[in-house]
Design a protein around this motif. Structure first.
Motif, PDB file in Angstrom:
ATOM      1  N   ALA A  39     -12.505  -2.688   5.525  1.00 25.47           N
ATOM      2  CA  ALA A  39     -12.656  -3.408   4.265  1.00 25.47           C
ATOM      3  C   ALA A  39     -13.751  -2.779   3.415  1.00 25.47           C
ATOM      4  O   ALA A  39     -13.590  -2.622   2.196  1.00 25.47           O
ATOM      5  N   ASP A  40     -14.853  -2.408   4.054  1.00 26.56           N
ATOM      6  CA  ASP A  40     -15.946  -1.756   3.321  1.00 26.56           C
ATOM      7  C   ASP A  40     -15.489  -0.436   2.708  1.00 26.56           C
ATOM      8  O   ASP A  40     -15.806  -0.127   1.556  1.00 26.56           O
ATOM      9  N   ASN A  43     -13.237  -1.068  -0.318  1.00 34.00           N
ATOM     10  CA  ASN A  43     -14.029  -1.452  -1.487  1.00 34.00           C
ATOM     11  C   ASN A  43     -14.743  -0.245  -2.088  1.00 34.00           C
ATOM     12  O   ASN A  43     -14.772  -0.076  -3.312  1.00 34.00           O
ATOM     13  N   LYS A  44     -15.292   0.597  -1.239  1.00 35.35           N
ATOM     14  CA  LYS A  44     -15.982   1.785  -1.723  1.00 35.35           C
ATOM     15  C   LYS A  44     -14.997   2.715  -2.427  1.00 35.35           C
ATOM     16  O   LYS A  44     -15.304   3.277  -3.482  1.00 35.35           O
ATOM     17  N   LYS A  46     -12.231   1.848  -3.985  1.00 33.37           N
ATOM     18  CA  LYS A  46     -11.900   1.238  -5.281  1.00 33.37           C
ATOM     19  C   LYS A  46     -13.017   1.484  -6.297  1.00 33.37           C
ATOM     20  O   LYS A  46     -12.757   1.802  -7.463  1.00 33.37           O
ATOM     21  N   GLN A  47     -14.258   1.334  -5.846  1.00 33.33           N
ATOM     22  CA  GLN A  47     -15.396   1.569  -6.741  1.00 33.33           C
ATOM     23  C   GLN A  47     -15.432   3.021  -7.204  1.00 33.33           C
ATOM     24  O   GLN A  47     -15.658   3.295  -8.384  1.00 33.33           O
ATOM     25  N   THR A  50     -12.640   3.633  -9.683  1.00 31.00           N
ATOM     26  CA  THR A  50     -12.957   2.990 -10.946  1.00 31.00           C
ATOM     27  C   THR A  50     -13.962   3.825 -11.734  1.00 31.00           C
ATOM     28  O   THR A  50     -13.810   4.028 -12.944  1.00 31.00           O
TER      29      THR A  50
END
Length: 54
Positions: A39-40, A43-44, A46-47, A50
């Motif tokens: 999950a981490d 998220n990383k 996706k960041q 982005t």
């Protein structure tokens, strides 16, 4: 009083069951850690994506 074959076997079975339970606990902890890490990383990722596409 000497131990009988049955009581030796019962002792061995109990010891193996304890070891099995310990291993199961360790596997459960590793599964949770793996899920958290996954999950981490998601998220990383996706960041990062982005920030690249801004």
């Amino acid at each position: 009083m000497p131990e009988t074959k049955v009581s030796k076997r019962e002792g061995y079975v109990a010891k193996v069951k304890d070891q099995f339970n310990d291993i199961n606990e360790q596997v459960d902890k590793l599964e949770q850690k793996s899920k958290s890490t996954r999950a981490d990383l998601a998220n990383k990722y996706k960041q990062e994506m982005t920030s690249i596409w801004r």
